[in-house]
Design a protein around this motif. Structure first.
Motif, short mmCIF file in Angstrom:
data_model
loop_
_atom_site.label_atom_id
_atom_site.label_comp_id
_atom_site.label_asym_id
_atom_site.label_seq_id
_atom_site.Cartn_x
_atom_site.Cartn_y
_atom_site.Cartn_z
N THR A 22 0.84 -1.21 0.00
CA THR A 22 0.00 0.00 0.00
C THR A 22 0.88 1.26 0.00
OG1 THR A 22 -0.23 -0.10 2.41
CG2 THR A 22 -2.00 -1.08 1.11
N GLN A 23 1.95 1.26 0.79
CA GLN A 23 2.86 2.40 0.80
C GLN A 23 3.57 2.54 -0.55
OE1 GLN A 23 5.52 1.94 4.09
NE2 GLN A 23 4.03 2.70 5.60
N ARG A 24 3.93 1.41 -1.11
CA ARG A 24 4.59 1.42 -2.41
C ARG A 24 3.66 1.98 -3.48
NH1 ARG A 24 5.95 -4.01 -5.64
NH2 ARG A 24 5.51 -3.05 -7.63
N ALA A 25 2.42 1.55 -3.47
CA ALA A 25 1.43 2.04 -4.44
C ALA A 25 1.20 3.53 -4.26
CB ALA A 25 0.12 1.28 -4.30
N ALA A 26 1.14 4.00 -3.02
CA ALA A 26 0.94 5.43 -2.76
C ALA A 26 2.15 6.23 -3.26
CB ALA A 26 0.71 5.67 -1.27
N LEU A 27 3.35 5.74 -3.00
CA LEU A 27 4.56 6.43 -3.45
C LEU A 27 4.65 6.45 -4.98
CD1 LEU A 27 7.19 5.21 -0.83
CD2 LEU A 27 6.21 7.49 -1.07
N ILE A 28 4.31 5.34 -5.62
CA ILE A 28 4.33 5.30 -7.08
C ILE A 28 3.32 6.28 -7.65
CG2 ILE A 28 3.73 3.83 -9.07
CD1 ILE A 28 5.05 1.49 -7.57
N LEU A 33 2.31 11.46 -10.36
CA LEU A 33 1.71 12.80 -10.37
C LEU A 33 2.78 13.88 -10.48
CD1 LEU A 33 -1.12 12.47 -7.67
CD2 LEU A 33 -1.39 12.73 -10.14
N ALA A 34 3.87 13.71 -9.74
CA ALA A 34 4.96 14.68 -9.80
C ALA A 34 5.58 14.71 -11.20
CB ALA A 34 6.02 14.35 -8.75
N MET A 35 5.72 13.56 -11.82
CA MET A 35 6.29 13.52 -13.17
C MET A 35 5.34 14.19 -14.17
SD MET A 35 9.25 12.25 -12.93
CE MET A 35 9.70 11.84 -14.59
N HIS A 37 3.37 16.71 -13.46
CA HIS A 37 3.56 18.15 -13.23
C HIS A 37 4.85 18.64 -13.89
CE1 HIS A 37 0.21 19.06 -10.51
NE2 HIS A 37 0.39 17.84 -10.01
N VAL A 38 5.90 17.85 -13.78
CA VAL A 38 7.17 18.23 -14.41
C VAL A 38 6.99 18.32 -15.92
CG1 VAL A 38 9.52 17.41 -14.90
CG2 VAL A 38 8.64 17.33 -12.56
N LEU A 39 6.31 17.35 -16.50
CA LEU A 39 6.08 17.36 -17.95
C LEU A 39 5.25 18.58 -18.36
CD1 LEU A 39 6.43 15.88 -20.63
CD2 LEU A 39 4.33 14.62 -20.11
N GLN A 40 4.22 18.91 -17.59
CA GLN A 40 3.40 20.08 -17.91
C GLN A 40 4.23 21.36 -17.83
OE1 GLN A 40 0.17 19.92 -15.13
NE2 GLN A 40 -0.91 18.29 -16.23
N ASN A 41 5.07 21.47 -16.80
CA ASN A 41 5.90 22.67 -16.65
C ASN A 41 6.95 22.77 -17.74
OD1 ASN A 41 4.51 23.61 -14.40
ND2 ASN A 41 5.82 22.51 -12.97
N ILE A 42 7.49 21.64 -18.18
CA ILE A 42 8.45 21.66 -19.28
C ILE A 42 7.76 22.12 -20.57
CG2 ILE A 42 9.81 20.16 -20.80
CD1 ILE A 42 10.72 18.66 -18.32
N ASN A 43 6.54 21.68 -20.78
CA ASN A 43 5.79 22.12 -21.97
C ASN A 43 5.51 23.62 -21.91
OD1 ASN A 43 5.72 19.62 -23.23
ND2 ASN A 43 3.81 19.01 -22.22
N LYS A 44 5.15 24.14 -20.72
CA LYS A 44 4.94 25.58 -20.57
C LYS A 44 6.23 26.34 -20.86
CE LYS A 44 1.34 25.41 -17.03
NZ LYS A 44 1.03 25.70 -15.61
N LEU A 45 7.34 25.86 -20.34
CA LEU A 45 8.63 26.50 -20.57
C LEU A 45 8.97 26.50 -22.06
CD1 LEU A 45 11.29 27.73 -19.51
CD2 LEU A 45 12.13 25.40 -19.26
N ASN A 46 8.71 25.40 -22.73
CA ASN A 46 8.98 25.30 -24.16
C ASN A 46 8.15 26.32 -24.94
OD1 ASN A 46 10.11 24.25 -26.52
ND2 ASN A 46 8.49 22.74 -26.75
#
Length: 125
Positions: A22-28, A33-35, A37-46
């Protein structure tokens, strides 16, 4: 699993592994979700960088125009300087031919003080 890390009872094994999963699933889930957000921010930067490049390219024509203007102004300045030097040379010749003073050492010093150039055309001092 190795025998060192294994719980001693089957009940502990199922309870420990279920909390691990359960902890592993929550961390994954958090990582995914963080990845995103990173992808969305990279697209905004581009997109922002593309906008900056577009605006910069729009100034290319203005830069070329100013460069051309600078080149024309530099040519005009050199033409005026040559014209002034030529007229000074003619005045010297007329002054020396008519026997006027001013072509001597004092006249050269005055000319050098006015123009910053000596008789040979090079800058003095």
């Amino acid at each position: 699993m190795s025998s060192r890390n294994a719980p001693s009872s089957p009940k502990a094994l199922s309870a420990g592994s279920s909390s691990f999963y359960t902890q592993r699933a929550a961390l994954i889930n958090d990582i995914s979700l963080a990845m995103e957000h990173v992808l969305q921010n990279i697209n905004k930067l581009n997109r922002s960088l593309e906008g900056v490049i577009t605006v910069g390219n729009e100034f290319g024509a203005v830069e070329a125009l100013w460069s051309q203007f600078e080149g024309v102004m530099a040519k005009d300045e050199t033409a005026e300087a040559e014209k002034e030097e030529g007229s000074e040379g003619e005045e010297e010749e007329r002054g020396e031919d008519s026997g006027e003073e001013g072509g001597g050492a004092d006249g050269g010093e005055v000319r050098q003080a006015k123009t910053g150039r000596n008789r040979s055309g090079s800058r003095g001092r």
